[in-house]
Design a protein around this motif. Structure first.
Motif, PDB file in Angstrom:
ATOM      1  N   PRO A 128      41.784   6.196  30.082  1.00  0.00           N
ATOM      2  CA  PRO A 128      43.197   6.484  30.392  1.00  0.00           C
ATOM      3  C   PRO A 128      43.538   7.979  30.285  1.00  0.00           C
ATOM      4  CG  PRO A 128      43.066   4.625  28.921  1.00  0.00           C
ATOM      5  CD  PRO A 128      41.691   5.198  29.026  1.00  0.00           C
TER       6      PRO A 128
ATOM      7  N   PHE B 222      35.650   4.515  24.480  1.00  0.00           N
ATOM      8  CA  PHE B 222      35.663   4.190  25.906  1.00  0.00           C
ATOM      9  C   PHE B 222      37.074   3.851  26.365  1.00  0.00           C
ATOM     10  CE2 PHE B 222      35.051   1.137  29.415  1.00  0.00           C
ATOM     11  CZ  PHE B 222      34.378   1.962  30.297  1.00  0.00           C
ATOM     12  N   ILE B 223      37.785   3.057  25.579  1.00  0.00           N
ATOM     13  CA  ILE B 223      39.146   2.637  25.943  1.00  0.00           C
ATOM     14  C   ILE B 223      40.105   3.823  25.929  1.00  0.00           C
ATOM     15  CG2 ILE B 223      41.130   1.289  25.116  1.00  0.00           C
ATOM     16  CD1 ILE B 223      39.116  -0.895  24.351  1.00  0.00           C
ATOM     17  N   LEU B 224      39.922   4.763  25.034  1.00  0.00           N
ATOM     18  CA  LEU B 224      40.792   5.935  24.977  1.00  0.00           C
ATOM     19  C   LEU B 224      40.435   6.992  26.025  1.00  0.00           C
ATOM     20  CD1 LEU B 224      41.285   6.542  21.168  1.00  0.00           C
ATOM     21  CD2 LEU B 224      42.919   5.669  22.801  1.00  0.00           C
TER      22      LEU B 224
ATOM     23  N   SER C 207      33.633   1.159  21.851  1.00  0.00           N
ATOM     24  CA  SER C 207      34.662   0.556  22.685  1.00  0.00           C
ATOM     25  C   SER C 207      35.993   1.312  22.527  1.00  0.00           C
ATOM     26  CB  SER C 207      34.833  -0.916  22.365  1.00  0.00           C
ATOM     27  OG  SER C 207      35.292  -1.082  21.043  1.00  0.00           O
ATOM     28  N   PHE C 208      36.298   1.756  21.312  1.00  0.00           N
ATOM     29  CA  PHE C 208      37.515   2.516  21.070  1.00  0.00           C
ATOM     30  C   PHE C 208      37.479   3.848  21.831  1.00  0.00           C
ATOM     31  CE2 PHE C 208      40.147   5.284  18.299  1.00  0.00           C
ATOM     32  CZ  PHE C 208      41.346   4.611  18.436  1.00  0.00           C
TER      33      PHE C 208
END
Length: 99
Positions: free
Chosen positions: A28, A23-25, A20-21
């Motif tokens: 953007p 994917f989230i980074l 998730s980290f």
């Protein structure tokens, strides 16, 4: 390779947090990089076109100045040659009458 697949198959909170980290980074960063690329591309294209237009305008001014001075000289010499030719023709016509 099998170790990596086995590690991914076993669910755990740390793996979920890592994915998730990432994917989230990643999203953007990809959006920002794409936006920056297209903005820089259009700005660079505008800058190149403006620079080319400025160069063409400057070259046009130089050519106009050069041709303007030549035009003045041509006008003067063409008038001078016409007068000289008329005078010479007139003199030859006069000489022929008296001969």
């Amino acid at each position: 390779m099998k170790k990596l697949l086995n590690w991914m198959k076993r669910p755990s909170i740390s793996k979920k947090l890592i994915f998730s980290f990432i994917f989230i980074l990643t999203i953007p960063i990809l959006v920002l990089s794409a936006t920056s690329y297209f903005t820089a591309s259009s700005t660079l294209e505008d800058e190149i076109l403006r620079s080319a237009k400025d160069n063409i305008d400057e070259l046009n001014d130089i050519i106009q100045q050069d041709i303007g001075s030549k035009e003045t000289s041509i006008a003067y010499f063409s008038e001078w040659i016409d007068q000289k030719a008329y005078k010479e023709k007139g003199q030859t016509a006069i000489k022929q009458r008296f001969e």
